[in-house]
Design an enzyme around this catalytic site. Structure first.
Site, PDB file in Angstrom:
ATOM      1  CE  LYS A  55       4.026   6.201  -2.007  1.00 53.98           C
ATOM      2  NZ  LYS A  55       3.134   6.567  -0.905  1.00 53.98           N
ATOM      3  CG  ASN A  56       0.304   3.746  -1.920  1.00 47.98           C
ATOM      4  OD1 ASN A  56       1.221   4.305  -1.326  1.00 47.98           O
ATOM      5  ND2 ASN A  56      -0.512   4.394  -2.751  1.00 47.98           N
TER       6      ASN A  56
ATOM      7  NE  ARG B  74      -2.307  12.076   5.088  1.00 50.52           N
ATOM      8  CZ  ARG B  74      -3.099  12.563   6.028  1.00 50.52           C
ATOM      9  NH1 ARG B  74      -2.839  13.702   6.591  1.00 50.52           N
ATOM     10  NH2 ARG B  74      -4.183  11.912   6.394  1.00 50.52           N
TER      11      ARG B  74
ATOM     12  CB  CYS C  28       0.298  16.729   2.863  1.00 52.59           C
ATOM     13  SG  CYS C  28      -0.693  15.856   1.693  1.00 52.59           S
TER      14      CYS C  28
ATOM     15  NE  ARG D  26      -3.411  12.559   1.933  1.00 53.89           N
ATOM     16  CZ  ARG D  26      -2.357  11.900   1.453  1.00 53.89           C
ATOM     17  NH1 ARG D  26      -1.239  12.533   1.247  1.00 53.89           N
ATOM     18  NH2 ARG D  26      -2.430  10.623   1.173  1.00 53.89           N
ATOM     19  N   PRO D  27      -8.139  14.829   6.191  1.00 56.88           N
ATOM     20  CG  PRO D  27     -10.460  15.072   6.127  1.00 56.88           C
ATOM     21  CD  PRO D  27      -9.219  15.217   5.287  1.00 56.88           C
ATOM     22  CB  ILE D  28      -7.585  11.151  10.668  1.00 56.92           C
ATOM     23  CG1 ILE D  28      -7.536  12.222  11.764  1.00 56.92           C
ATOM     24  CG2 ILE D  28      -6.275  11.070   9.924  1.00 56.92           C
ATOM     25  CD1 ILE D  28      -6.846  11.761  13.003  1.00 56.92           C
ATOM     26  CG  ASP D  29     -13.608  12.672   8.788  1.00 53.01           C
ATOM     27  OD1 ASP D  29     -12.566  12.666   8.093  1.00 53.01           O
ATOM     28  OD2 ASP D  29     -14.741  12.672   8.284  1.00 53.01           O
ATOM     29  CG  LEU D  30     -14.048   8.921   6.791  1.00 52.04           C
ATOM     30  CD1 LEU D  30     -13.819   8.661   5.309  1.00 52.04           C
ATOM     31  CD2 LEU D  30     -15.539   8.796   7.127  1.00 52.04           C
TER      32      LEU D  30
ATOM     33  CG  ASP E  87      -1.595   7.929  -5.894  1.00 52.94           C
ATOM     34  OD1 ASP E  87      -1.930   9.054  -5.467  1.00 52.94           O
ATOM     35  OD2 ASP E  87      -1.371   6.969  -5.138  1.00 52.94           O
TER      36      ASP E  87
ATOM     37  CB  VAL F 299      -9.426  11.388  -5.006  1.00 50.12           C
ATOM     38  CG1 VAL F 299      -8.981  10.726  -3.701  1.00 50.12           C
ATOM     39  CG2 VAL F 299     -10.115  10.369  -5.901  1.00 50.12           C
TER      40      VAL F 299
ATOM     41  NE  ARG G 145       6.985  10.832   0.829  1.00 48.67           N
ATOM     42  CZ  ARG G 145       5.804  11.260   1.218  1.00 48.67           C
ATOM     43  NH1 ARG G 145       5.480  12.522   1.079  1.00 48.67           N
ATOM     44  NH2 ARG G 145       4.937  10.433   1.753  1.00 48.67           N
TER      45      ARG G 145
HETATM   46  C1  UD1 Z   1      -3.902   6.514  -0.127  1.00 46.56           C
HETATM   47  C2  UD1 Z   1      -2.589   6.404  -0.858  1.00 46.56           C
HETATM   48  C3  UD1 Z   1      -2.375   7.589  -1.765  1.00 46.56           C
HETATM   49  C4  UD1 Z   1      -3.581   7.752  -2.701  1.00 46.56           C
HETATM   50  C5  UD1 Z   1      -4.888   7.769  -1.915  1.00 46.56           C
HETATM   51  C6  UD1 Z   1      -6.129   7.755  -2.812  1.00 46.56           C
HETATM   52  C7  UD1 Z   1      -1.209   5.156   0.684  1.00 46.56           C
HETATM   53  C8  UD1 Z   1      -0.021   5.130   1.594  1.00 46.56           C
HETATM   54  N1  UD1 Z   1      -1.516   6.315   0.123  1.00 46.56           N
HETATM   55  O1  UD1 Z   1      -3.831   7.690   0.693  1.00 46.56           O
HETATM   56  O2  UD1 Z   1      -1.200   7.345  -2.544  1.00 46.56           O
HETATM   57  O3  UD1 Z   1      -3.459   8.966  -3.397  1.00 46.56           O
HETATM   58  O4  UD1 Z   1      -4.967   6.601  -1.074  1.00 46.56           O
HETATM   59  O5  UD1 Z   1      -6.099   6.675  -3.676  1.00 46.56           O
HETATM   60  O6  UD1 Z   1      -1.819   4.133   0.436  1.00 46.56           O
HETATM   61  N2  UD1 Z   1     -10.643  11.404   3.721  1.00 46.56           N
HETATM   62  C9  UD1 Z   1     -11.515  11.990   4.623  1.00 46.56           C
HETATM   63  N3  UD1 Z   1     -11.519  11.505   5.899  1.00 46.56           N
HETATM   64  C10 UD1 Z   1     -10.718  10.492   6.325  1.00 46.56           C
HETATM   65  C11 UD1 Z   1      -9.843   9.895   5.377  1.00 46.56           C
HETATM   66  C12 UD1 Z   1      -9.832  10.372   4.088  1.00 46.56           C
HETATM   67  O7  UD1 Z   1     -12.237  12.912   4.288  1.00 46.56           O
HETATM   68  O8  UD1 Z   1     -10.777  10.109   7.497  1.00 46.56           O
HETATM   69  C13 UD1 Z   1     -10.603  11.914   2.339  1.00 46.56           C
HETATM   70  C14 UD1 Z   1      -9.223  12.512   2.003  1.00 46.56           C
HETATM   71  O9  UD1 Z   1      -9.096  13.828   2.454  1.00 46.56           O
HETATM   72  C15 UD1 Z   1      -9.208  12.411   0.490  1.00 46.56           C
HETATM   73  C16 UD1 Z   1     -10.006  11.122   0.231  1.00 46.56           C
HETATM   74  O10 UD1 Z   1     -10.731  10.840   1.430  1.00 46.56           O
HETATM   75  O11 UD1 Z   1      -9.868  13.502  -0.074  1.00 46.56           O
HETATM   76  C17 UD1 Z   1      -9.134   9.925  -0.109  1.00 46.56           C
HETATM   77  O12 UD1 Z   1      -8.214   9.705   0.924  1.00 46.56           O
HETATM   78  P1  UD1 Z   1      -7.695   8.249   1.310  1.00 46.56           P
HETATM   79  O13 UD1 Z   1      -8.320   7.240   0.432  1.00 46.56           O
HETATM   80  O14 UD1 Z   1      -7.857   8.092   2.788  1.00 46.56           O
HETATM   81  O15 UD1 Z   1      -6.158   8.382   0.966  1.00 46.56           O
HETATM   82  P2  UD1 Z   1      -4.921   7.923   1.837  1.00 46.56           P
HETATM   83  O16 UD1 Z   1      -5.191   6.624   2.512  1.00 46.56           O
HETATM   84  O17 UD1 Z   1      -4.436   9.069   2.665  1.00 46.56           O
END
Ligand code: UD1
Length: 415
Positions: free
Chosen positions: A22-23, A90, A114, A119-123, A302, A324, A394
């Protein structure tokens, strides 16, 4: 609405072939938005998240045929205002990097938090900004645009999977050389990059903590087969460790599940590794050990819920430290309804193994929480009903059919 009815206590015996990851398919689908020719993708899992992403690609004008293989032609896509559908998953936020790469502008709903955390998107945004794009947020919609994408040198404060993928997608056509440091190294990112490199992208270093992207002018159509889903493989391995029995898990890449194999061995589960399979043998009795989730190659978050289910009836006490996500213990309350003895303090769960679990009526609270409930139900005494199984659909392709084929008593019924 549907639910699973599971009669526990049956030993597992047989062989299961694992579906595509899936990922990996979700970012690969986002990648096709960068390609103006026909792509053929094989080993695509039939998951609701995949159908949602395909619908989103069609919304932008992609021509898609999805039967045994997925054929996608994004030659005629257009940049459009965001569809409400992006709110369903997401991973749809990966469309942002791809559309920014192709059109130099994109408009998208902000992804909300969620069940498993904020799950912010700042990065993601920091990366786009360092490539020269400006972003503006108004009424829940983020607009990101630039005249052209320039090269950037980007340091991720955390190795985020989604941010690494999104920044790669945005920089494939950027002018010059972009570097992403402290990036994530999950196998699914490597699969997405292999797909892009076959299409003509110039991306080096994937699988290491520094990725270097040399911008190219265009990409061409490709054929690609998606890697096996390591989380699906791990879920079936744990189901066998918990219920007891013998299972050959086929069509996998054992290297991708090393942390799972080694943790199960620590817990006294017998595992044999082959080139593309593992064989799990278990009496159903396991010894609890401590677990700390981490980015790959650390122990996957996961798999945390599924291990909680296994440890609920293991011998002794084990501690799970979830590093995480900040809120990934929603399944614990449901496991306790089945007789587990688990307490949660912040990001730590303390699991005191019990002799047996009992069937109960429980609810999946997210995808992997749902998988954990299936694992507990298979080894519990009596009948369990699992509600909210749309979460499980899903990320698991035909899970009840696969488990039934190895002796489990699991049925999908309408509510
Ligand atoms: C992906 C996987 C999900 C898995 C996760 C961690 C997909 C579709 N989903 O989710 O199954 O559980 O990796 O292995 O591939 N974070 C920030 N700022 C950001 C982005 C992330 O603080 O801009 C934090 C998140 O809140 C979280 C951590 O980083 O605490 C890991 O998130 P991330 O690796 O981005 O997970 P996803 O890509 O959402």
């Amino acid at each position: 609405m549907e639910k699973f009815i599971i009669n526990g206590g049956k030993k597992i015996n047989g062989c299961i072939s694992v579906s595509g990851a899936k990922n990996a398919i979700l970012p690969i689908l986002a990648s096709t938005l960068l390609i103006k020719e026909r792509c053929v993708i094989k080993n695509v899992p039939k998951l609701s998240d995949v159908y949602t992403m395909v619908d989103l690609l069609k919304y932008y004008g992609a021509d898609v045929e999805f039967s045994d293989e997925l054929i996608i032609d994004c030659s005629k896509i257009e940049n459009k205002p965001p569809s409400e559908k992006v709110k369903e998953i997401r991973a749809s936020f990966l469309i942002v990097g791809a559309l920014l790469g192709r059109f130099k502008s994109v408009s998208m709903f902000m992804p909300g938090g969620c069940n498993i955390g904020q799950r912010p998107i700042d990065l993601h945004l920091k990366g786009f900004n360092l490539l020269g794009a400006k972003s503006q947020l108004e009424s829940g919609i983020i607009d990101i645009s630039t005249q052209y994408l320039s090269s950037g040198d980007i340091y991720l404060d955390f190795p985020s999977v989604g941010a690494t993928e999104n920044i790669i997608l945005a920089s494939v056509f950027a002018k010059g050389v972009t570097t992403i440091r402290n990036c994530a190294i999950e196998p699914e990112i490597v699969d997405m990059v292999n797909f892009l490199n076959k299409a003509g992208a110039k991306i080096k270093g994937v699988g290491s903590d520094t990725i270097i992207i040399e911008g190219v002018e265009e990409l061409k159509g490709v054929e690609h087969s998606v890697i096996a889903d390591r989380i699906e493989a791990g879920t079936f391995m744990i189901a066998t460790a918990s219920a007891g029995g013998f299972l050959k898990v086929e069509n996998i890449i054992p290297e991708h599940i090393k942390s799972i194999i080694l943790k199960l061995r620590e817990m006294e589960v017998e595992i044999e590794e082959g080139e593309d399979f593992v064989i799990v043998k278990s009496s159903g009795k396991t010894i609890n050990k401590d677990i700390k989730t981490m980015p790959y190659p650390g122990f996957p978050t996961d798999m945390q819920a599924q291990f909680s289910a296994l440890m609920a009836k293991g011998c002794g006490t084990g501690v799970i430290n979830e590093t995480v996500f900040e809120n990934r213990f929603m399944h614990i309350g449901e496991l306790n309804k089945m007789g587990a003895n688990i307490s949660v303090e912040g990001k730590v769960a303390i699991i005191k193994g019990v002799e047996k679990l009992d069937g109960a009526i429980v609810k999946a609270t997210d995808l992997r929480a749902g998988a954990a409930l299936i694992i507990s139900a298979l080894s519990a005494q009596g009948q369990t009903e699992i509600e909210n199984i749309f979460y499980i659909d899903r990320g698991y392709d035909c899970i009840e059919k696969k488990l039934s084929s190895v002796g489990c008593d699991i049925r999908r019924v309408n509510i």
